[in-house]
Design a protein around this motif. Structure first.
Motif, mmCIF file in Angstrom:
data_model
loop_
_atom_site.group_PDB
_atom_site.id
_atom_site.type_symbol
_atom_site.label_atom_id
_atom_site.label_comp_id
_atom_site.label_asym_id
_atom_site.label_seq_id
_atom_site.Cartn_x
_atom_site.Cartn_y
_atom_site.Cartn_z
ATOM 1 N N ILE A 223 43.898 66.298 127.107
ATOM 2 C CA ILE A 223 43.665 65.576 128.360
ATOM 3 C C ILE A 223 44.663 66.066 129.405
ATOM 4 O O ILE A 223 45.870 66.188 129.127
ATOM 5 N N SER A 224 44.164 66.349 130.583
ATOM 6 C CA SER A 224 45.034 66.634 131.724
ATOM 7 C C SER A 224 45.504 65.296 132.283
ATOM 8 O O SER A 224 44.854 64.681 133.127
ATOM 9 N N VAL A 225 46.628 64.829 131.772
ATOM 10 C CA VAL A 225 47.030 63.441 131.991
ATOM 11 C C VAL A 225 47.277 63.126 133.458
ATOM 12 O O VAL A 225 47.031 61.993 133.911
ATOM 13 N N PHE A 226 47.758 64.063 134.233
ATOM 14 C CA PHE A 226 48.055 63.794 135.636
ATOM 15 C C PHE A 226 46.819 63.906 136.528
ATOM 16 O O PHE A 226 46.915 63.665 137.746
ATOM 17 N N PRO B 141 50.508 55.586 133.491
ATOM 18 C CA PRO B 141 51.326 55.438 132.270
ATOM 19 C C PRO B 141 52.208 56.641 131.982
ATOM 20 O O PRO B 141 53.340 56.484 131.500
ATOM 21 N N MET B 142 51.727 57.857 132.268
ATOM 22 C CA MET B 142 52.552 59.033 132.028
ATOM 23 C C MET B 142 53.720 59.102 133.010
ATOM 24 O O MET B 142 54.830 59.488 132.642
ATOM 25 N N LEU C 72 56.189 56.758 131.640
ATOM 26 C CA LEU C 72 56.879 57.337 130.488
ATOM 27 C C LEU C 72 57.990 58.277 130.928
ATOM 28 O O LEU C 72 59.110 58.238 130.397
ATOM 29 N N VAL C 73 57.692 59.136 131.885
ATOM 30 C CA VAL C 73 58.707 60.062 132.399
ATOM 31 C C VAL C 73 59.869 59.291 133.015
ATOM 32 O O VAL C 73 61.045 59.640 132.823
ATOM 33 N N THR C 74 59.569 58.226 133.743
ATOM 34 C CA THR C 74 60.622 57.433 134.382
ATOM 35 C C THR C 74 61.525 56.771 133.354
ATOM 36 O O THR C 74 62.754 56.746 133.508
ATOM 37 N N ILE C 75 60.931 56.224 132.297
ATOM 38 C CA ILE C 75 61.731 55.595 131.240
ATOM 39 C C ILE C 75 62.635 56.625 130.571
ATOM 40 O O ILE C 75 63.822 56.377 130.328
ATOM 41 N N MET D 145 54.449 64.685 140.884
ATOM 42 C CA MET D 145 53.541 64.874 139.753
ATOM 43 C C MET D 145 52.078 64.723 140.137
ATOM 44 O O MET D 145 51.231 65.504 139.677
ATOM 45 N N THR D 146 51.751 63.707 140.918
ATOM 46 C CA THR D 146 50.336 63.407 141.189
ATOM 47 C C THR D 146 49.985 63.359 142.668
ATOM 48 O O THR D 146 48.802 63.362 143.009
#
Length: 445
Positions: free
Chosen positions: A148-151, A159-160, A163-166, A236-237
């Protein structure tokens, strides 16, 4: 002379605080004023504009993208604030058990991402999550059955980013929690273990109540930081796909810097500013109240007969010197020394620690006098010396009596334990107090 000295101190204070005041007014107060002022005009980003009142705010209420950005910002806060705090606490509980160089190495590894620039962080995770060669795609493919191309997926993008922020910010939370855990005395855990407490009971009754102030601080800081999310989303997006990651600060950037609508962009910034101030202040105050009420309720519900446990030793050894006697729960007199439990120390230890430490030092001082007084003296000389010592130390103990009584009055159900004052002492009472102090000091050492 006094007036001249006071003027000199005032001048020194003014000179020292002036640089901060100037910096504060220039960097924070004036920009905030201009932001509020611009929000009521149709001015561009640079230049003057006409007064339009609340038109900019009304435009926001009619703009679908504004509500989308508010929803996405709230969604991001839910995904990051509580999970980030819980993960930081869990890691801290594990890392704090390590010792020496291993603990230092683990702390460095966890804190290293926090010092990286956001551009580096986003680049790393774009490689990790790349649809073609990203190593994380093996996990995604195992779970979903496909890459999956998550972005570029509306369901996966936010959610991704969370995740990166956490991963990026959790190291700071870890350090705060470790600092809080190190401030909890190990005596509490040792006493609980002797009473047969499990690790879960130690966490629930000792660690969690005492780490709660740090938890409230971390939650407040995380809430403020995550409401201001911009960098990760923009890199990112860019707010996509289909505005699924569009947040409030992106709307500010779009209106003010891309469309040159300084007034409308300022209105969005004012809205976000008020949200951050209101929510963070309310959350922090509610968390503080929750912690205080929880402790008071726990004390009153489970241990009403021992709310003054941390000063129990003060009563055992120094009650006559303090000018009063012990009072039990029924008010008939006499504490039960074996009615002790580490949870009482956990709940009230921090509050009564100054009284406990001072009373302990006072008893040890009296014990030294007693030990010295018993050497090479006949009974009459020892009696006179002990009475003199008791009279002198009773003056030192009076502030402890007053402070403990004040603390008692602030705890539900503990007023009955107040120490009586101004009771004259007979020589036999002084000798009895000295003997109690000597036996108590031997138990504390």
């Amino acid at each position: 002379m006094m007036t001249s000295e006071r003027r000199s101190k005032t001048l020194t204070a003014v000179l020292m605080i002036t640089p901060f005041v100037i910096t504060y007014l220039t960097v924070f107060a004036y920009p905030v004023y201009k932001m509020f002022a611009l929000s009521f005009t149709n001015a561009p980003l640079v230049g003057e504009g006409e007064w339009v009142g609340f038109d900019n705010y009304l435009k926001l209420l009619n703009q679908k993208l504004f509500f989308t950005s508010v929803w996405n910002t709230g969604y991001f806060v839910v995904l990051t604030v509580i999970p980030n705090t819980l993960i930081g606490l869990g890691l801290a509980l594990m890392v704090v058990r390590l010792k020496g160089w291993l603990q230092s190495l683990i702390l460095v590894l966890f804190f290293l991402p926090y010092i990286l620039p956001v551009s580096v962080v986003t680049q790393i995770w774009e490689w990790v999550l790349d649809q073609q060669f990203g190593i994380a795609q093996h996990v995604i493919e195992f779970v979903t059955g496909r890459r999956i191309s998550v972005f570029r997926d509306p369901l996966w993008a936010m959610p991704m980013v969370a995740l990166v922020t956490i991963w990026w910010t959790n190291g700071f939370n870890l350090l705060l929690f470790i600092a809080g855990l190190r401030n909890i005395p190990t005596d509490y855990y040792e006493a609980a273990m002797l009473d047969g407490a499990t690790r879960w009971q130690c966490f629930k009754r000792i660690t969690w109540p005492l780490i709660w102030p740090v938890t409230a601080l971390v939650l407040t800081l995380q809430l403020i930081l995550q409401l201001k999310i911009f960098d990760q989303v923009y890199l990112m997006t860019e707010g996509g796909p289909f505005n699924s990651t569009y947040v409030l600060l992106q709307l500010v950037y779009r209106e003010a810097f891309r469309l040159n609508h300084g007034g409308l962009g300022s209105a969005v910034a004012v809205f976000l500013f008020l949200i951050i101030v209101t929510v963070s202040v309310l959350q922090y105050q509610l968390l503080r109240v929750r912690g205080a009420l929880s402790d008071a309720t726990e004390i009153h519900r489970q241990y009403p007969s021992s709310a003054s446990y941390p000063v129990r030793r003060l009563h055992v050894g120094l009650s006559p010197l303090l000018g009063g006697g012990d009072v039990d729960e029924a008010g008939t007199g006499g504490y039960q020394q074996d009615d002790l439990h580490p949870r009482r120390l956990q709940l009230l230890g921090l509050l009564f620690r100054p009284v406990r430490d001072q009373s302990r030092n006072l008893v040890r001082e009296l014990a030294r006098h007693l030990d010295h007084g018993h050497r090479g003296r006949d009974p009459d000389q020892r009696h006179v010396r002990l009475c003199a010592v008791a009279d002198r130390l009773s003056g030192k103990a009076a502030p402890l009596r007053d402070h403990s009584r004040e603390l008692h009055g602030s705890i539900p159900g503990a007023r009955r334990f107040a120490i009586r004052a101004d009771v004259p002492l007979r020589p036999d009472q002084q000798l009895g107090a000295a003997s109690s102090c000597l036996s108590s000091s031997s138990r504390w050492s």
